[in-house]
Design an enzyme around this catalytic site. Structure first.
Site, PDB file in Angstrom:
ATOM      1  N   VAL A 200       0.869  -1.180   0.000  1.00 27.91           N
ATOM      2  CA  VAL A 200       0.000   0.000   0.000  1.00 27.91           C
ATOM      3  C   VAL A 200       0.904   1.228   0.000  1.00 27.91           C
ATOM      4  O   VAL A 200       1.868   1.296   0.768  1.00 27.91           O
ATOM      5  CB  VAL A 200      -0.943   0.035   1.219  1.00 27.91           C
ATOM      6  CG1 VAL A 200      -1.706   1.357   1.280  1.00 27.91           C
ATOM      7  CG2 VAL A 200      -1.927  -1.123   1.166  1.00 27.91           C
ATOM      8  N   GLY A 206      -2.485   3.680   7.084  1.00 30.80           N
ATOM      9  CA  GLY A 206      -3.109   4.181   8.306  1.00 30.80           C
ATOM     10  C   GLY A 206      -4.549   4.595   8.127  1.00 30.80           C
ATOM     11  O   GLY A 206      -5.150   5.159   9.040  1.00 30.80           O
ATOM     12  N   GLN A 236       7.239  -7.533  12.055  1.00 36.13           N
ATOM     13  CA  GLN A 236       6.558  -6.283  12.388  1.00 36.13           C
ATOM     14  C   GLN A 236       5.126  -6.204  11.856  1.00 36.13           C
ATOM     15  O   GLN A 236       4.388  -5.292  12.216  1.00 36.13           O
ATOM     16  CB  GLN A 236       7.361  -5.066  11.889  1.00 36.13           C
ATOM     17  CG  GLN A 236       7.395  -4.902  10.384  1.00 36.13           C
ATOM     18  CD  GLN A 236       8.526  -5.664   9.746  1.00 36.13           C
ATOM     19  OE1 GLN A 236       9.094  -6.572  10.356  1.00 36.13           O
ATOM     20  NE2 GLN A 236       8.876  -5.302   8.540  1.00 36.13           N
ATOM     21  N   TYR A 241      -1.805  -9.318  10.237  1.00 33.77           N
ATOM     22  CA  TYR A 241      -2.392 -10.487   9.579  1.00 33.77           C
ATOM     23  C   TYR A 241      -3.194 -11.347  10.556  1.00 33.77           C
ATOM     24  O   TYR A 241      -4.198 -11.949  10.174  1.00 33.77           O
ATOM     25  CB  TYR A 241      -1.298 -11.307   8.898  1.00 33.77           C
ATOM     26  CG  TYR A 241      -0.693 -10.594   7.707  1.00 33.77           C
ATOM     27  CD1 TYR A 241      -1.468 -10.256   6.607  1.00 33.77           C
ATOM     28  CD2 TYR A 241       0.656 -10.250   7.681  1.00 33.77           C
ATOM     29  CE1 TYR A 241      -0.937  -9.591   5.523  1.00 33.77           C
ATOM     30  CE2 TYR A 241       1.206  -9.584   6.586  1.00 33.77           C
ATOM     31  CZ  TYR A 241       0.405  -9.256   5.514  1.00 33.77           C
ATOM     32  OH  TYR A 241       0.939  -8.587   4.440  1.00 33.77           O
TER      33      TYR A 241
END
Length: 262
Positions: A200, A206, A236, A241
């Site tokens: 993205v 965000g 990280q 997920y």
């Protein structure tokens, strides 16, 4: 970490939140049955219909160089909501850097609309290799061989993407669009699918778009009755997920890799 040779594919890190800084990889699996159905169809909240409050509004954002519409952009152009159209098909001519994955029938869904701009989710159609590489560079991945990237996209089962479109006027025709999110999917088309190159654009992170991109990709695979969905994630982004229903294989199956020694 990504790089030249086989490690670039197997070790590709996620571009959802921030560039990776190394570390062990983990293979996550979203298995079929009730688990897959629950995670991809029931647990997901309603898709956002308006832009989140954080960050600039779509209509005010300077996207820099904007790509004018090309032949791919006019294939199966959909209006608001979800529409399906006949895609170009693999028999269509591939012009320059445009390639067609195996699933090329076009489906589009409007995710966010704000005046003369909107963000859409698209499955199918032609994919611009140059745009994909520019997106991966934005999230800090090393440059890959463009010819290999082209072959990887062309031989993928499908590619799902987010585009920011600029309209001639509110509700008007599309003047240009920019790729801001992408997932490449490989699959045997029946039992298993693996997600690669989840990215993205950092300017849009965000705002829940990465989550939306993942959920809609999983939903499409579930509708195709593909119930074992896997991906490779670095430390990280494991929690990201997990919240989408992915987990380490409950049977303790471990991913193993073979790398050539140069």
């Amino acid at each position: 970490r990504g790089g030249a040779g086989p490690r670039a594919e197997e070790g590709r890190r996620s571009g959802i939140e921030e560039p990776a800084r190394g570390g062990a990889r983990a293979m996550f699996v979203n298995r079929g049955g009730a688990s897959a159905s629950t995670s991809c169809l029931k647990a997901s909240p309603a898709l956002p219909r308006r832009r989140a409050s954080r960050g600039p509004r779509l209509g005010a954002r300077d996207s820099g160089l904007r790509r004018p519409l090309r032949t791919r952009d006019r294939l199966g152009r959909a209006g608001r909501g979800t529409q399906a159209a006949e895609g170009s098909g693999r028999e269509a001519a591939i012009t320059g850097d445009l390639v067609a994955p195996q699933m090329s029938e076009v489906e589009e869904t409007t995710i966010v609309e704000d005046g003369a701009s909107r963000i859409i989710f698209r499955i199918g159609g032609l994919i611009d290799v140059r745009e994909v590489e520019e997106l991966t560079e934005k999230v800090g991945w090393p440059r890959r061989n463009p010819h290999k990237v082209k072959l990887a996209l062309e031989n993928s089962f499908m590619v799902t993407a987010l585009y920011r479109q600029t309209l001639s006027e509110p509700g008007g025709s599309v003047e240009c669009e920019d790729l801001i999110g992408c997932i490449r999917v490989t699959s045997d088309t029946v039992f298993n699918a693996t997600l690669w190159d989840v990215t993205v654009d950092p300017a849009y992170q965000g705002e829940g778009l990465g989550k939306t991109l993942m959920e809609m990709t999983i939903r499409k695979l579930c509708r195709l009755d593909i119930r074992t969905i896997s991906l490779f994630a670095e430390p990280q982004v494991l929690e990201f997920y997990r919240k989408l229903g992915f987990r380490k294989d409950p049977q303790g199956i471990k991913a193993m890799f073979w790398y050539p020694i140069y």
